[in-house]
Write a protein that holds these residues in place. Structure first.
Motif, short mmCIF file in Angstrom:
data_model
loop_
_atom_site.label_atom_id
_atom_site.label_comp_id
_atom_site.label_asym_id
_atom_site.label_seq_id
_atom_site.Cartn_x
_atom_site.Cartn_y
_atom_site.Cartn_z
N GLY A 1 66.93 74.17 46.71
CA GLY A 1 67.98 75.05 46.20
C GLY A 1 68.53 74.55 44.87
N ASP A 2 67.67 73.89 44.11
CA ASP A 2 68.06 73.30 42.82
C ASP A 2 67.61 74.22 41.70
OD1 ASP A 2 68.45 71.78 40.52
OD2 ASP A 2 66.71 70.49 40.90
N PHE A 3 68.55 74.92 41.09
CA PHE A 3 68.21 75.85 40.03
C PHE A 3 68.68 75.36 38.66
CE2 PHE A 3 68.48 79.01 43.70
CZ PHE A 3 67.12 78.92 43.95
N SER A 4 68.81 74.02 38.53
CA SER A 4 69.09 73.48 37.20
C SER A 4 67.96 73.91 36.27
CB SER A 4 69.20 71.95 37.26
OG SER A 4 68.03 71.38 37.81
N VAL A 5 68.33 74.23 35.04
CA VAL A 5 67.42 75.00 34.21
C VAL A 5 66.31 74.15 33.58
CG1 VAL A 5 68.80 74.78 32.09
CG2 VAL A 5 67.35 76.79 32.42
N GLN A 6 65.10 74.66 33.71
CA GLN A 6 63.95 74.22 32.94
C GLN A 6 63.51 75.34 32.01
OE1 GLN A 6 61.22 73.16 36.09
NE2 GLN A 6 62.11 71.14 36.36
N ALA A 7 63.44 76.54 32.55
CA ALA A 7 63.27 77.77 31.77
C ALA A 7 64.15 78.80 32.46
CB ALA A 7 61.82 78.22 31.75
N SER A 8 65.13 79.32 31.76
CA SER A 8 66.16 80.13 32.40
C SER A 8 65.67 81.54 32.74
CB SER A 8 67.39 80.24 31.51
OG SER A 8 67.15 81.11 30.42
N VAL A 9 66.35 82.15 33.72
CA VAL A 9 66.07 83.54 34.09
C VAL A 9 66.17 84.44 32.86
CG1 VAL A 9 67.04 85.52 35.33
CG2 VAL A 9 66.67 83.35 36.53
N SER A 10 67.22 84.28 32.06
CA SER A 10 67.40 85.15 30.88
C SER A 10 66.29 84.94 29.86
CB SER A 10 68.76 84.90 30.24
OG SER A 10 69.80 85.35 31.08
N ASP A 11 65.85 83.69 29.67
CA ASP A 11 64.78 83.43 28.72
C ASP A 11 63.47 84.03 29.23
OD1 ASP A 11 63.76 82.11 26.31
OD2 ASP A 11 62.66 80.83 27.71
N VAL A 12 63.22 83.90 30.53
CA VAL A 12 62.00 84.47 31.10
C VAL A 12 62.04 86.00 31.01
CG1 VAL A 12 60.68 84.77 33.24
CG2 VAL A 12 61.55 82.51 32.60
N LEU A 13 63.21 86.58 31.23
CA LEU A 13 63.34 88.03 31.10
C LEU A 13 63.01 88.49 29.69
CD1 LEU A 13 64.18 90.76 32.32
CD2 LEU A 13 66.55 90.20 31.72
N MET A 14 63.48 87.74 28.69
CA MET A 14 63.16 88.07 27.29
C MET A 14 61.66 87.98 27.05
SD MET A 14 64.04 86.05 23.77
CE MET A 14 62.76 84.87 24.16
N ASN A 15 61.05 86.89 27.53
CA ASN A 15 59.61 86.72 27.36
C ASN A 15 58.83 87.80 28.10
OD1 ASN A 15 58.54 83.98 25.98
ND2 ASN A 15 60.58 83.65 26.80
N ASN A 16 59.31 88.16 29.29
CA ASN A 16 58.67 89.22 30.06
C ASN A 16 58.69 90.52 29.26
OD1 ASN A 16 57.98 91.10 32.16
ND2 ASN A 16 58.74 89.65 33.66
N ARG A 17 59.82 90.81 28.64
CA ARG A 17 59.93 92.03 27.84
C ARG A 17 58.95 92.02 26.67
NH1 ARG A 17 64.54 91.24 26.02
NH2 ARG A 17 64.03 90.84 23.84
N LEU A 18 58.81 90.87 26.01
CA LEU A 18 57.87 90.77 24.89
C LEU A 18 56.44 91.05 25.34
CD1 LEU A 18 59.21 87.58 23.05
CD2 LEU A 18 59.42 89.96 22.28
N VAL A 19 56.06 90.49 26.49
CA VAL A 19 54.71 90.72 27.00
C VAL A 19 54.53 92.19 27.36
CG1 VAL A 19 52.98 90.06 28.69
CG2 VAL A 19 54.60 88.36 27.88
#
Length: 291
Positions: free
Chosen positions: A226-244
């Motif tokens: 349950g450790d969600f300390s950031v390595q790649a954030s949800v918001s950053d992944v969402l942005m990258n997802n949108r680009l793809v």
């Protein structure tokens, strides 16, 4: 010769730190000044402004969040742009749309500068370890120099083409696999958890099997703890997802798995998890189960 580095966020800070530790003469700047100190402690010199970085370095690395941040730092669209970038090599290590990267390269060339695309594959842990994978495109001489420069940050680099957007398109293809893989892992974890399975054993089975990878091992550990300390954030992944997704639409390509992941990361962000690690997409999956 000094080199410049602008953008000391989740990825940029460890990347610049590794450069400085390797003895690279480095001038750094970041909008949030609190992020500068660790890099200076590793041997870099802090600049008072982005402009000062360009005044002191011929080659400047950008590791910025998005195209808007890049344009703001470069003064793109203003008279200051040509004055700042002329005679410089700008190395963009962030991820943008292919169209933006092409346009930026054209503008830099017209202003008397040179451009190297150099997005990286990896998250914060590989960045800290100097184990990123570099994807490079540009003029042959500039690419050769950049490949040498990024050695302290990257375990390996690949020349993807003679110019933009070859490296960015390669990064988007890699990101498509990463996003759908981690989303699938989160869904499998949710399935195991809701069926009352021993989650430590679930993780051990995954780690012992043929699907194991450094990414699956790291993300499975985070899910179980349950450790969600950031390595790649949800918001950053969402942005990258949108680009793809946008690149797929422009090429009339189907991307059904990516589109499903896109919706889930949007839901995770809407639930307030945008700053957490991408593994927190499991919360969006759980919300659908509970809804």
């Amino acid at each position: 010769m000094s080199y410049g580095f602008i953008g000391l966020g989740v990825m940029g800070q460890p990347m610049a730190t590794n450069l400085a530790r390797a003895g690279t003469p480095l001038v750094v700047w970041n909008r949030d000044r609190t992020k500068v100190a660790p890099v200076v402690a590793a041997g870099a010199v802090a600049a008072a402004s982005a402009r000062e970085v360009f005044e002191r370095a011929e080659t400047v690395i950008l590791m910025l969040a998005n195209s808007e941040a890049i344009d703001a730092v470069l003064g793109r669209g203003t008279p200051a742009f040509r004055e700042q970038v002329a005679g410089h090599v700008v190395v963009n290590m962030g991820t943008t749309s292919p169209e933006y990267s092409c346009a930026l390269g054209e503008d830099l060339t017209a202003a008397g500068g040179r451009y190297v695309e150099a997005p990286v594959s990896g998250s914060r842990k590989p960045a800290e370890a100097g184990r990123l994978v570099g994807l490079v495109a540009g003029r042959d001489d500039d690419v050769a120099a950049v490949r040498k420069l990024v050695e302290p940050m990257c375990a390996e680099t690949f020349v993807c083409g003679p110019g933009a957007p070859a490296a960015v398109r390669m990064k988007l293809a890699v990101n498509l696999f990463l996003i759908t893989m981690v989303t699938g892992l989160a869904e499998a974890f949710h399935f195991a958890e809701r069926h009352g399975l021993d989650l430590d054993q679930f993780r051990a089975v995954l780690d012992a099997g043929p699907m194991a990878s450094p990414v699956s091992t790291a993300k499975a550990a985070k899910l179980v703890a349950g450790d969600f300390s950031v390595q790649a954030s949800v918001s950053d992944v969402l942005m990258n997802n949108r680009l793809v997704a946008e690149a797929a639409r422009r090429a009339s390509l189907a991307s059904p798995l990516l589109d499903a992941a896109h919706a889930l990361y949007g839901e995770a962000e809407a639930l307030g998890h945008g700053a957490l690690d991408m593994a927190a997409v499991v919360e969006a999956i759980a919300a659908r189960s509970d809804g």
